[in-house]
Design a protein around this motif. Sequence first.
Motif, PDB file in Angstrom:
ATOM      1  N   ALA A  15       0.894   4.105  -3.220  1.00  0.00           N
ATOM      2  CA  ALA A  15       0.670   5.525  -2.637  1.00  0.00           C
ATOM      3  C   ALA A  15       1.598   6.343  -3.239  1.00  0.00           C
ATOM      4  O   ALA A  15       1.809   7.522  -3.723  1.00  0.00           O
ATOM      5  N   LEU A  16       3.328   5.767  -3.071  1.00  0.00           N
ATOM      6  CA  LEU A  16       4.236   6.957  -3.432  1.00  0.00           C
ATOM      7  C   LEU A  16       4.621   6.895  -4.892  1.00  0.00           C
ATOM      8  O   LEU A  16       4.653   7.802  -5.538  1.00  0.00           O
ATOM      9  N   ALA A  17       4.150   5.533  -5.456  1.00  0.00           N
ATOM     10  CA  ALA A  17       4.218   5.625  -7.155  1.00  0.00           C
ATOM     11  C   ALA A  17       3.304   6.212  -7.542  1.00  0.00           C
ATOM     12  O   ALA A  17       3.435   7.032  -8.799  1.00  0.00           O
ATOM     13  N   ALA A  18       2.140   6.628  -7.143  1.00  0.00           N
ATOM     14  CA  ALA A  18       1.056   7.311  -7.807  1.00  0.00           C
ATOM     15  C   ALA A  18       1.416   8.836  -7.684  1.00  0.00           C
ATOM     16  O   ALA A  18       0.810   9.774  -8.475  1.00  0.00           O
ATOM     17  N   LYS A  19       2.567   9.226  -6.712  1.00  0.00           N
ATOM     18  CA  LYS A  19       2.595  10.807  -6.830  1.00  0.00           C
ATOM     19  C   LYS A  19       3.693  11.227  -8.111  1.00  0.00           C
ATOM     20  O   LYS A  19       3.951  12.243  -8.366  1.00  0.00           O
ATOM     21  N   ALA A  79       0.782  -1.177  -0.149  1.00  0.00           N
ATOM     22  CA  ALA A  79       0.009  -0.081   0.040  1.00  0.00           C
ATOM     23  C   ALA A  79       0.960   1.209   0.092  1.00  0.00           C
ATOM     24  O   ALA A  79       0.481   2.107  -0.766  1.00  0.00           O
ATOM     25  N   ARG A  80       2.033   1.379   0.784  1.00  0.00           N
ATOM     26  CA  ARG A  80       2.840   2.504   0.996  1.00  0.00           C
ATOM     27  C   ARG A  80       3.696   2.643  -0.419  1.00  0.00           C
ATOM     28  O   ARG A  80       3.663   3.755  -0.996  1.00  0.00           O
ATOM     29  N   HIS A  81       3.869   1.630  -1.036  1.00  0.00           N
ATOM     30  CA  HIS A  81       4.568   1.572  -2.257  1.00  0.00           C
ATOM     31  C   HIS A  81       3.502   2.218  -3.401  1.00  0.00           C
ATOM     32  O   HIS A  81       4.082   3.061  -4.419  1.00  0.00           O
ATOM     33  N   VAL A 140      12.864   2.852  -2.060  1.00  0.00           N
ATOM     34  CA  VAL A 140      12.661   2.167  -0.663  1.00  0.00           C
ATOM     35  C   VAL A 140      11.670   1.410  -0.656  1.00  0.00           C
ATOM     36  O   VAL A 140      11.621   0.166   0.039  1.00  0.00           O
ATOM     37  N   ALA A 141      10.232   2.011  -0.998  1.00  0.00           N
ATOM     38  CA  ALA A 141       8.997   1.167  -0.666  1.00  0.00           C
ATOM     39  C   ALA A 141       9.041  -0.090  -1.505  1.00  0.00           C
ATOM     40  O   ALA A 141       8.435  -1.097  -0.872  1.00  0.00           O
ATOM     41  N   GLN A 142       9.430  -0.015  -2.483  1.00  0.00           N
ATOM     42  CA  GLN A 142       9.553  -1.246  -3.296  1.00  0.00           C
ATOM     43  C   GLN A 142      10.461  -2.435  -2.902  1.00  0.00           C
ATOM     44  O   GLN A 142      10.037  -3.488  -2.877  1.00  0.00           O
ATOM     45  N   ALA A 143      11.493  -1.919  -2.125  1.00  0.00           N
ATOM     46  CA  ALA A 143      12.439  -3.053  -1.450  1.00  0.00           C
ATOM     47  C   ALA A 143      11.870  -3.719  -0.432  1.00  0.00           C
ATOM     48  O   ALA A 143      11.962  -4.676  -0.095  1.00  0.00           O
TER      49      ALA A 143
END
Length: 309
Positions: A120-124, A116-118, A165-168
Amino acid sequence: MTKTHTTSWPVPHAWHLLGLLCLAGGGLAGCTPAADSPAVANTTQQHQKPVAVARGKIEVDGGLLELATAVDGTVQQIAVREGQQVQAGQLLLKVHDEDLRAELSVAQSSYQLAQARHKALAAKLPLLQTQLKRLQAAARDGAADLQEVDNAQAALRNAQSEAEVAQAEVKLAQTKTQQLRERQRLYALHAPEAATVVHLRAQVGSQVHTSQAAMRLLPLRPLRIRAELNESFAGTVQKGMRASVVLDNDSSTALPEARVLRINPMYGPSTLQDDAQRGPLRVVECVLEFETAPGNVRVGQNVRVSFHE
């Protein structure tokens, strides 16, 4: 070793009387290893004298399967019963795994949060990339200053780093979840192949250990005969030789013809024969295969084998 005066092939001491009876009935059909044995069913061998005789035992090709669990623990479930036929991959037994299931639940939650965090970050990133392009275009037209462009570039770089980082973290959480699932599989015992359950050594609530078999299976493989050749017959029987077979406890029923599959190159002590005067005999193991599947026989039954040229 005693030899008769009416034939050139040797007869072991323990079978001396048997050989004399066979030779005395030379004009009769199908002389078998014991005086009370009937003629063999195969008509091509009814007029042949056996060149060797032996006792044997019915076995399954490759032997029985002794299955142990991959982990020590307490039995939670037994999914089969003795005498039941099972298929390859079928669940047989489960060991309690509460602690592992709790750890797996936490790992799955962490994996979902990381995803979920990744996300959200990827959507930005597309929005920041679009904003940067607009500012760069405006700066070329003099409608925006270079500081705003620099700030937009820095914001995009930071967002990209956070997304990486979120993807990792997602990959790490996924790997941990997969490892726990693999460990969880060790708590379940499955049938390696089609078989019949012949013995359960565990029950619900009992302890099982990796060093001890929890159950025994009889695989659905062809039946074989493991015969014991007395050392006097070691050079007489050859690979591919035909043989007639009767049950040791029911000589009125002849089994399908068999052929010699292999002969052990080593001598060993007999487990089926014994000479009261000399003690255990030295034998060579001989494995035979049936030419057709025998019916109404069980693994472990004793048989008598007559070898023919």
